[in-house]
Design a protein around this motif. Structure first.
Motif, PDB file in Angstrom:
ATOM      1  N   ASN A  85      37.422  63.568  37.584  1.00 20.14           N
ATOM      2  CA  ASN A  85      36.159  64.042  37.023  1.00 20.14           C
ATOM      3  C   ASN A  85      35.425  62.896  36.344  1.00 20.14           C
ATOM      4  O   ASN A  85      36.014  62.159  35.558  1.00 20.14           O
ATOM      5  N   ALA A  86      34.124  62.798  36.618  1.00 21.32           N
ATOM      6  CA  ALA A  86      33.270  61.870  35.869  1.00 21.32           C
ATOM      7  C   ALA A  86      32.784  62.615  34.624  1.00 21.32           C
ATOM      8  O   ALA A  86      32.425  63.782  34.704  1.00 21.32           O
ATOM      9  N   VAL A  87      32.808  61.936  33.496  1.00 23.51           N
ATOM     10  CA  VAL A  87      32.462  62.605  32.227  1.00 23.51           C
ATOM     11  C   VAL A  87      31.608  61.697  31.347  1.00 23.51           C
ATOM     12  O   VAL A  87      31.535  60.482  31.551  1.00 23.51           O
ATOM     13  N   GLY A  88      31.000  62.328  30.342  1.00 25.25           N
ATOM     14  CA  GLY A  88      30.341  61.583  29.280  1.00 25.25           C
ATOM     15  C   GLY A  88      31.311  61.417  28.117  1.00 25.25           C
ATOM     16  O   GLY A  88      32.196  62.242  27.905  1.00 25.25           O
ATOM     17  N   GLY A  89      31.155  60.337  27.358  1.00 30.37           N
ATOM     18  CA  GLY A  89      32.059  60.064  26.239  1.00 30.37           C
ATOM     19  C   GLY A  89      31.481  60.556  24.920  1.00 30.37           C
ATOM     20  O   GLY A  89      30.327  60.260  24.597  1.00 30.37           O
ATOM     21  N   CYS A 160      33.649  71.517  28.806  1.00 25.45           N
ATOM     22  CA  CYS A 160      33.016  71.712  30.113  1.00 25.45           C
ATOM     23  C   CYS A 160      31.728  72.518  29.978  1.00 25.45           C
ATOM     24  O   CYS A 160      31.759  73.681  29.579  1.00 25.45           O
ATOM     25  N   THR A 161      30.608  71.879  30.292  1.00 25.64           N
ATOM     26  CA  THR A 161      29.295  72.523  30.169  1.00 25.64           C
ATOM     27  C   THR A 161      28.829  73.026  31.538  1.00 25.64           C
ATOM     28  O   THR A 161      29.379  72.658  32.571  1.00 25.64           O
ATOM     29  N   GLN A 162      27.807  73.827  31.504  1.00 27.99           N
ATOM     30  CA  GLN A 162      27.343  74.495  32.721  1.00 27.99           C
ATOM     31  C   GLN A 162      26.544  73.564  33.634  1.00 27.99           C
ATOM     32  O   GLN A 162      26.631  73.670  34.842  1.00 27.99           O
ATOM     33  N   ARG A 165      21.876  70.201  34.118  1.00 30.00           N
ATOM     34  CA  ARG A 165      21.250  69.257  33.181  1.00 30.00           C
ATOM     35  C   ARG A 165      22.310  68.675  32.248  1.00 30.00           C
ATOM     36  O   ARG A 165      23.355  69.291  32.009  1.00 30.00           O
ATOM     37  N   LEU A 166      22.016  67.509  31.714  1.00 30.59           N
ATOM     38  CA  LEU A 166      22.881  66.951  30.676  1.00 30.59           C
ATOM     39  C   LEU A 166      22.583  67.658  29.357  1.00 30.59           C
ATOM     40  O   LEU A 166      21.665  68.482  29.265  1.00 30.59           O
ATOM     41  N   GLU A 167      23.337  67.330  28.313  1.00 30.05           N
ATOM     42  CA  GLU A 167      23.256  68.079  27.058  1.00 30.05           C
ATOM     43  C   GLU A 167      22.170  67.534  26.137  1.00 30.05           C
ATOM     44  O   GLU A 167      21.736  66.383  26.273  1.00 30.05           O
ATOM     45  N   THR A 168      21.795  68.348  25.167  1.00 28.74           N
ATOM     46  CA  THR A 168      20.936  67.848  24.089  1.00 28.74           C
ATOM     47  C   THR A 168      21.827  67.143  23.063  1.00 28.74           C
ATOM     48  O   THR A 168      23.054  67.336  23.043  1.00 28.74           O
ATOM     49  N   ILE A 182      35.353  64.441  25.322  1.00 30.96           N
ATOM     50  CA  ILE A 182      34.597  64.098  26.536  1.00 30.96           C
ATOM     51  C   ILE A 182      33.845  65.346  26.982  1.00 30.96           C
ATOM     52  O   ILE A 182      34.217  66.472  26.624  1.00 30.96           O
ATOM     53  N   VAL A 183      32.784  65.128  27.775  1.00 36.37           N
ATOM     54  CA  VAL A 183      31.994  66.254  28.266  1.00 36.37           C
ATOM     55  C   VAL A 183      31.752  66.085  29.758  1.00 36.37           C
ATOM     56  O   VAL A 183      31.393  65.002  30.219  1.00 36.37           O
ATOM     57  N   GLY A 184      31.999  67.165  30.490  1.00 37.30           N
ATOM     58  CA  GLY A 184      31.760  67.159  31.930  1.00 37.30           C
ATOM     59  C   GLY A 184      31.338  68.546  32.365  1.00 37.30           C
ATOM     60  O   GLY A 184      31.192  69.446  31.540  1.00 37.30           O
ATOM     61  N   MET A 185      31.134  68.706  33.672  1.00 39.30           N
ATOM     62  CA  MET A 185      30.625  69.991  34.171  1.00 39.30           C
ATOM     63  C   MET A 185      31.544  70.661  35.187  1.00 39.30           C
ATOM     64  O   MET A 185      31.211  71.736  35.688  1.00 39.30           O
ATOM     65  N   THR A 186      32.663  70.014  35.507  1.00 39.15           N
ATOM     66  CA  THR A 186      33.451  70.523  36.634  1.00 39.15           C
ATOM     67  C   THR A 186      34.913  70.818  36.300  1.00 39.15           C
ATOM     68  O   THR A 186      35.665  71.221  37.185  1.00 39.15           O
ATOM     69  N   VAL A 207      34.976  57.931  32.129  1.00 40.95           N
ATOM     70  CA  VAL A 207      33.737  58.002  31.340  1.00 40.95           C
ATOM     71  C   VAL A 207      32.668  57.160  32.045  1.00 40.95           C
ATOM     72  O   VAL A 207      32.877  55.969  32.311  1.00 40.95           O
ATOM     73  N   VAL A 208      31.532  57.796  32.358  1.00 40.69           N
ATOM     74  CA  VAL A 208      30.479  57.090  33.091  1.00 40.69           C
ATOM     75  C   VAL A 208      29.201  56.911  32.268  1.00 40.69           C
ATOM     76  O   VAL A 208      28.255  56.272  32.728  1.00 40.69           O
ATOM     77  N   ASN A 209      29.192  57.468  31.071  1.00 41.03           N
ATOM     78  CA  ASN A 209      28.042  57.271  30.161  1.00 41.03           C
ATOM     79  C   ASN A 209      28.437  57.755  28.773  1.00 41.03           C
ATOM     80  O   ASN A 209      29.304  58.613  28.638  1.00 41.03           O
ATOM     81  N   PRO A 210      27.788  57.210  27.734  1.00 42.39           N
ATOM     82  CA  PRO A 210      27.958  57.814  26.415  1.00 42.39           C
ATOM     83  C   PRO A 210      27.208  59.154  26.411  1.00 42.39           C
ATOM     84  O   PRO A 210      26.117  59.239  26.971  1.00 42.39           O
ATOM     85  N   ALA A 211      27.816  60.181  25.840  1.00 45.38           N
ATOM     86  CA  ALA A 211      27.168  61.502  25.809  1.00 45.38           C
ATOM     87  C   ALA A 211      25.846  61.410  25.049  1.00 45.38           C
ATOM     88  O   ALA A 211      25.593  60.432  24.315  1.00 45.38           O
ATOM     89  N   ALA A 212      25.022  62.429  25.205  1.00 51.05           N
ATOM     90  CA  ALA A 212      23.674  62.426  24.616  1.00 51.05           C
ATOM     91  C   ALA A 212      23.744  62.109  23.124  1.00 51.05           C
ATOM     92  O   ALA A 212      24.522  62.712  22.381  1.00 51.05           O
TER      93      ALA A 212
HETATM   94  N1  HPA Z   1      27.518  65.401  30.303  1.00 50.93           N
HETATM   95  C1  HPA Z   1      28.017  66.296  31.163  1.00 50.93           C
HETATM   96  N2  HPA Z   1      28.579  65.966  32.311  1.00 50.93           N
HETATM   97  C2  HPA Z   1      28.657  64.669  32.623  1.00 50.93           C
HETATM   98  C3  HPA Z   1      28.153  63.671  31.765  1.00 50.93           C
HETATM   99  C4  HPA Z   1      27.557  64.065  30.528  1.00 50.93           C
HETATM  100  O1  HPA Z   1      27.089  63.240  29.728  1.00 50.93           O
HETATM  101  N3  HPA Z   1      28.393  62.482  32.380  1.00 50.93           N
HETATM  102  C5  HPA Z   1      29.017  62.753  33.551  1.00 50.93           C
HETATM  103  N4  HPA Z   1      29.187  64.072  33.704  1.00 50.93           N
END
Ligand code: HPA
Length: 246
Positions: A85-89, A160-162, A165-168, A182-186, A207-212
């Motif tokens: 899973n790719a996620v935000g940190g 795990c978010t829906q 879109r990315l988060e606020t 970490i935050v991801g959608m899957t 982790v592929v990006n810092p979370a919002a």
């Molecule tokens: N938020 C949710 N899902 C993601 C993110 C994120 O920042 N990066 C990769 N998947």
């Protein structure tokens, strides 16, 4: 020997080095899988591979047929699942390029088909899900990450978010208060469905990006794609090590 299945996420719609012996188009009582399940040899052993978002990537996280995917993997003989899973940190340690093998999950998704026990109201089954990820599988992933020299954390709560879109920023602040690292959608309902079918399951998160709100800049798809390109070699090497070691 345990038959491993790999579920590839964003950036891993195909597994180079997999010598494909069979492509299994899978129709299940729950509908079609995201893609054919590929049976083949990777790192010297039989594995099953499924691209979660299809190949090429076409399904957003909320449209993935998680029930069909996990059901089909079980039918194909999967005895353990390694999910990528790719996620935000969110946690300060979870910078771009960092790996996390989460030990817990919080599910913020809604409206997804999330159980095999929906229709049989007389036999409602409440699976234990205290520890959503299989510990022996987690340990194998962690040992492989260490051997690869990757930066990783051996803890992590996956929120795990829906999506899509990315988060606020406020949502990430709330998730951090909740304890998410970490935050991801899957990640969900995939992990729970695997538990319902009694398939040991663990997650390798990149982790592929810092979370919002966790960096000064807004999040761009270009930065995510670059991080995926940079990290996927290590993901594949880590998976190969797990498979070669067991
Ligand atoms: N938020 C949710 N899902 C993601 C993110 C994120 O920042 N990066 C990769 N998947």
């Amino acid at each position: 020997m345990t038959v491993y299945a790999i579920i590839g996420g964003t950036g891993l719609t195909q597994l180079e080095g997999l010598h494909i012996q069979q492509a299994l188009p899978m129709n299940t009582p729950y509908g079609a899988t995201s893609a054919d399940i590929l049976r083949g040899e990777y790192a010297g052993r039989e594995v099953l591979f499924l691209a979660r978002h299809g190949h090429p990537h076409r399904l957003p996280p909320h449209q993935v047929n998680y029930r069909a995917n996990i059901w089909a993997l079980k039918q194909a003989g999967a005895e353990a699942i390694l999910a990528v899973n790719a996620v935000g940190g969110i946690h300060p340690a979870m910078g771009t390029g960092h790996f996390c093998v989460p030990d817990q999950v919080i599910d913020y998704t809604h409206g997804r088909e999330h159980t095999y026990f929906a229709d049989d109201l007389e036999h409602v089954t409440h699976i234990d899900f205290s520890y959503p990820y299989d510990q022996p599988l987690r340990e194998r992933l962690l040992a492989a990450l260490a051997a690869e020299g990757c930066a990783y954390s051996d803890f992590g709560v996956y929120g795990c978010t829906q999506g899509p879109r990315l988060e606020t920023v406020a949502e990430i602040v709330r998730m951090q208060r909740d304890g998410c690292d970490i935050v991801g959608m899957t990640g969900m309902p995939e992990a729970a469905l695997a538990r319902e079918l009694e398939i040991p399951y663990a997650c390798l998160a990149l982790v592929v990006n810092p979370a919002a709100g966790k960096s000064a800049a807004v999040i761009t798809m270009a930065e995510i794609e670059q991080a995926l390109l940079d990290g996927m070699g290590k993901v594949k090497a880590t998976l190969a090590r797990v498979l070669a070691a067991v």
